[in-house]
Design a protein around this motif. Structure first.
Motif, PDB file in Angstrom:
ATOM      1  N   THR A 193     107.594 -59.749 -95.241  1.00 60.31           N
ATOM      2  CA  THR A 193     108.642 -59.068 -95.998  1.00 60.31           C
ATOM      3  C   THR A 193     108.203 -58.996 -97.454  1.00 60.31           C
ATOM      4  OG1 THR A 193     110.299 -60.034 -94.534  1.00 60.31           O
ATOM      5  CG2 THR A 193     111.087 -59.100 -96.605  1.00 60.31           C
ATOM      6  N   SER A 194     108.248 -57.793 -98.021  1.00 60.74           N
ATOM      7  CA  SER A 194     107.887 -57.612 -99.426  1.00 60.74           C
ATOM      8  C   SER A 194     109.113 -57.201-100.225  1.00 60.74           C
ATOM      9  CB  SER A 194     106.812 -56.539 -99.577  1.00 60.74           C
ATOM     10  OG  SER A 194     105.612 -56.971 -99.006  1.00 60.74           O
ATOM     11  N   THR A 195     109.259 -57.830-101.372  1.00 58.84           N
ATOM     12  CA  THR A 195     110.331 -57.493-102.302  1.00 58.84           C
ATOM     13  C   THR A 195     109.688 -57.054-103.608  1.00 58.84           C
ATOM     14  OG1 THR A 195     111.699 -59.209-101.290  1.00 58.84           O
ATOM     15  CG2 THR A 195     112.418 -58.346-103.424  1.00 58.84           C
ATOM     16  N   LYS A 196     110.130 -55.917-104.146  1.00 65.61           N
ATOM     17  CA  LYS A 196     109.565 -55.392-105.388  1.00 65.61           C
ATOM     18  C   LYS A 196     110.647 -55.246-106.438  1.00 65.61           C
ATOM     19  CE  LYS A 196     105.878 -52.820-103.213  1.00 65.61           C
ATOM     20  NZ  LYS A 196     105.045 -51.647-103.272  1.00 65.61           N
ATOM     21  N   TRP A 197     110.273 -55.496-107.689  1.00 62.28           N
ATOM     22  CA  TRP A 197     111.146 -55.188-108.800  1.00 62.28           C
ATOM     23  C   TRP A 197     110.304 -54.944-110.040  1.00 62.28           C
ATOM     24  CZ3 TRP A 197     111.325 -59.984-106.402  1.00 62.28           C
ATOM     25  CH2 TRP A 197     110.895 -61.063-107.126  1.00 62.28           C
ATOM     26  N   ASN A 198     110.914 -54.327-111.034  1.00 62.90           N
ATOM     27  CA  ASN A 198     110.229 -53.945-112.271  1.00 62.90           C
ATOM     28  C   ASN A 198     110.759 -54.753-113.441  1.00 62.90           C
ATOM     29  OD1 ASN A 198     108.706 -51.910-110.998  1.00 62.90           O
ATOM     30  ND2 ASN A 198     110.422 -50.513-111.126  1.00 62.90           N
ATOM     31  N   THR A 199     109.862 -55.010-114.386  1.00 61.90           N
ATOM     32  CA  THR A 199     110.235 -55.668-115.632  1.00 61.90           C
ATOM     33  C   THR A 199     109.435 -55.013-116.757  1.00 61.90           C
ATOM     34  OG1 THR A 199     110.493 -57.795-116.747  1.00 61.90           O
ATOM     35  CG2 THR A 199     108.529 -57.527-115.424  1.00 61.90           C
ATOM     36  N   SER A 200     109.968 -55.041-117.962  1.00 66.78           N
ATOM     37  CA  SER A 200     109.310 -54.338-119.060  1.00 66.78           C
ATOM     38  C   SER A 200     108.130 -55.108-119.641  1.00 66.78           C
ATOM     39  CB  SER A 200     110.310 -54.018-120.165  1.00 66.78           C
ATOM     40  OG  SER A 200     110.880 -55.216-120.656  1.00 66.78           O
ATOM     41  N   MET A 201     108.165 -56.461-119.594  1.00 67.90           N
ATOM     42  CA  MET A 201     107.092 -57.248-120.191  1.00 67.90           C
ATOM     43  C   MET A 201     106.930 -58.546-119.419  1.00 67.90           C
ATOM     44  SD  MET A 201     104.968 -56.900-122.856  1.00 67.90           S
ATOM     45  CE  MET A 201     105.797 -55.669-123.821  1.00 67.90           C
ATOM     46  N   LEU A 202     105.678 -59.009-119.273  1.00 65.28           N
ATOM     47  CA  LEU A 202     105.408 -60.228-118.522  1.00 65.28           C
ATOM     48  C   LEU A 202     104.243 -60.964-119.175  1.00 65.28           C
ATOM     49  CD1 LEU A 202     105.860 -61.513-115.432  1.00 65.28           C
ATOM     50  CD2 LEU A 202     103.527 -60.677-115.282  1.00 65.28           C
ATOM     51  N   PHE A 203     104.385 -62.288-119.286  1.00 65.00           N
ATOM     52  CA  PHE A 203     103.294 -63.137-119.752  1.00 65.00           C
ATOM     53  C   PHE A 203     102.786 -63.936-118.568  1.00 65.00           C
ATOM     54  CE2 PHE A 203     101.849 -67.325-121.174  1.00 65.00           C
ATOM     55  CZ  PHE A 203     100.821 -66.955-122.009  1.00 65.00           C
ATOM     56  N   GLY A 204     101.494 -63.866-118.287  1.00 65.35           N
ATOM     57  CA  GLY A 204     100.909 -64.608-117.182  1.00 65.35           C
ATOM     58  C   GLY A 204      99.874 -65.588-117.690  1.00 65.35           C
ATOM     59  N   GLN A 205      99.829 -66.771-117.086  1.00 60.75           N
ATOM     60  CA  GLN A 205      98.842 -67.779-117.454  1.00 60.75           C
ATOM     61  C   GLN A 205      97.742 -67.827-116.410  1.00 60.75           C
ATOM     62  OE1 GLN A 205     101.737 -71.057-118.132  1.00 60.75           O
ATOM     63  NE2 GLN A 205     100.527 -71.301-120.001  1.00 60.75           N
ATOM     64  N   GLU A 206      96.534 -68.095-116.848  1.00 63.89           N
ATOM     65  CA  GLU A 206      95.345 -68.035-116.013  1.00 63.89           C
ATOM     66  C   GLU A 206      95.353 -68.979-114.831  1.00 63.89           C
ATOM     67  OE1 GLU A 206      92.998 -70.733-115.935  1.00 63.89           O
ATOM     68  OE2 GLU A 206      94.034 -71.874-117.440  1.00 63.89           O
ATOM     69  N   ASP A 207      96.083 -70.060-114.889  1.00 68.60           N
ATOM     70  CA  ASP A 207      95.996 -71.042-113.814  1.00 68.60           C
ATOM     71  C   ASP A 207      96.580 -70.541-112.497  1.00 68.60           C
ATOM     72  OD1 ASP A 207      98.574 -71.123-114.802  1.00 68.60           O
ATOM     73  OD2 ASP A 207      98.768 -73.293-114.644  1.00 68.60           O
ATOM     74  N   GLY A 208      97.343 -69.467-112.508  1.00 63.04           N
ATOM     75  CA  GLY A 208      97.908 -68.926-111.280  1.00 63.04           C
ATOM     76  C   GLY A 208      97.178 -67.704-110.750  1.00 63.04           C
ATOM     77  N   PHE A 209      96.185 -67.200-111.498  1.00 59.23           N
ATOM     78  CA  PHE A 209      95.498 -65.973-111.106  1.00 59.23           C
ATOM     79  C   PHE A 209      94.477 -66.229-110.009  1.00 59.23           C
ATOM     80  CE2 PHE A 209      95.900 -63.801-115.538  1.00 59.23           C
ATOM     81  CZ  PHE A 209      97.255 -63.761-115.373  1.00 59.23           C
ATOM     82  N   VAL A 210      94.459 -65.335-109.030  1.00 53.65           N
ATOM     83  CA  VAL A 210      93.420 -65.334-108.014  1.00 53.65           C
ATOM     84  C   VAL A 210      92.466 -64.173-108.267  1.00 53.65           C
ATOM     85  CG1 VAL A 210      92.949 -65.046-105.549  1.00 53.65           C
ATOM     86  CG2 VAL A 210      94.898 -66.414-106.290  1.00 53.65           C
ATOM     87  N   LEU A 211      93.036 -63.009-108.633  1.00 53.37           N
ATOM     88  CA  LEU A 211      92.245 -61.806-108.824  1.00 53.37           C
ATOM     89  C   LEU A 211      92.868 -60.956-109.917  1.00 53.37           C
ATOM     90  CD1 LEU A 211      90.085 -59.698-107.706  1.00 53.37           C
ATOM     91  CD2 LEU A 211      91.977 -58.795-106.371  1.00 53.37           C
ATOM     92  N   VAL A 212      92.038 -60.446-110.812  1.00 51.78           N
ATOM     93  CA  VAL A 212      92.457 -59.456-111.806  1.00 51.78           C
ATOM     94  C   VAL A 212      91.509 -58.282-111.657  1.00 51.78           C
ATOM     95  CG1 VAL A 212      92.746 -58.956-114.259  1.00 51.78           C
ATOM     96  CG2 VAL A 212      93.263 -61.245-113.395  1.00 51.78           C
ATOM     97  N   ALA A 213      92.064 -57.093-111.416  1.00 49.46           N
ATOM     98  CA  ALA A 213      91.223 -55.922-111.183  1.00 49.46           C
ATOM     99  C   ALA A 213      91.703 -54.768-112.046  1.00 49.46           C
ATOM    100  CB  ALA A 213      91.294 -55.517-109.708  1.00 49.46           C
ATOM    101  N   PRO A 214      90.767 -54.077-112.694  1.00 52.43           N
ATOM    102  CA  PRO A 214      91.137 -52.908-113.505  1.00 52.43           C
ATOM    103  C   PRO A 214      91.460 -51.730-112.607  1.00 52.43           C
ATOM    104  CG  PRO A 214      88.778 -53.141-113.467  1.00 52.43           C
ATOM    105  CD  PRO A 214      89.343 -54.332-112.716  1.00 52.43           C
ATOM    106  N   SER A 215      92.060 -50.719-113.217  1.00 52.09           N
ATOM    107  CA  SER A 215      92.325 -49.487-112.488  1.00 52.09           C
ATOM    108  C   SER A 215      91.007 -48.815-112.160  1.00 52.09           C
ATOM    109  CB  SER A 215      93.204 -48.554-113.318  1.00 52.09           C
ATOM    110  OG  SER A 215      92.528 -48.224-114.520  1.00 52.09           O
ATOM    111  N   LEU A 216      91.012 -47.953-111.168  1.00 49.03           N
ATOM    112  CA  LEU A 216      89.816 -47.227-110.771  1.00 49.03           C
ATOM    113  C   LEU A 216      89.491 -46.183-111.834  1.00 49.03           C
ATOM    114  CD1 LEU A 216      87.710 -46.670-108.580  1.00 49.03           C
ATOM    115  CD2 LEU A 216      89.331 -45.057-107.582  1.00 49.03           C
ATOM    116  N   ARG A 217      88.257 -46.188-112.297  1.00 43.02           N
ATOM    117  CA  ARG A 217      87.818 -45.205-113.296  1.00 43.02           C
ATOM    118  C   ARG A 217      87.006 -44.134-112.597  1.00 43.02           C
ATOM    119  NH1 ARG A 217      87.498 -50.010-116.196  1.00 43.02           N
ATOM    120  NH2 ARG A 217      88.569 -49.933-118.188  1.00 43.02           N
ATOM    121  N   VAL A 218      87.343 -42.876-112.884  1.00 41.76           N
ATOM    122  CA  VAL A 218      86.638 -41.755-112.287  1.00 41.76           C
ATOM    123  C   VAL A 218      85.933 -40.996-113.403  1.00 41.76           C
ATOM    124  CG1 VAL A 218      86.873 -39.645-110.963  1.00 41.76           C
ATOM    125  CG2 VAL A 218      88.362 -41.587-110.468  1.00 41.76           C
ATOM    126  N   GLY A 219      84.689 -40.672-113.184  1.00 42.88           N
ATOM    127  CA  GLY A 219      83.957 -39.866-114.146  1.00 42.88           C
ATOM    128  C   GLY A 219      83.091 -40.613-115.001  1.00 42.88           C
TER     129      GLY A 219
END
Length: 102
Positions: free
Chosen positions: A76-102
């Protein structure tokens, strides 16, 4: 700009892994967290410790339950939006940039 070996560097040069985050400033990125959370948002800031500020964030939380009759997994997936978020590195598994074309 010239590096230690005397070679010319361009602003888009990747020398270290965190340079990819610098190049992704003000772009959409995807962050996967340890606690079954995912974020997609615009990268506003990131430091050398990977503390991150995202804007226009969509957060997705996925829960997995076991059906007592079939013993199958129910996702089950639940989604919601927020205007601003602060994340700390200790919880990150993966950070990926958007796909760049060209």
């Amino acid at each position: 700009m010239v590096d230690d070996t005397g070679q010319k560097q361009t602003p888009n040069t990747l020398e270290e892994p965190l340079d990819l985050n610098r190049l992704s400033l003000d772009e959409q990125i995807y962050v996967n967290m340890r606690n079954d959370r995912e974020f997609q948002g615009r990268l506003h800031a990131c430091d050398q410790h990977l503390n991150t500020i995202l804007g226009d964030v969509e957060e997705t939380v996925t829960t997995i339950e076991i059906d007592e009759e079939t013993y199958g997994e129910m996702h089950t997936s639940t989604k919601w939006n927020t205007s601003m978020l602060f994340g700390q590195e200790d919880g990150f598994v993966l950070v990926a940039p958007s796909l760049r074309v060209g």
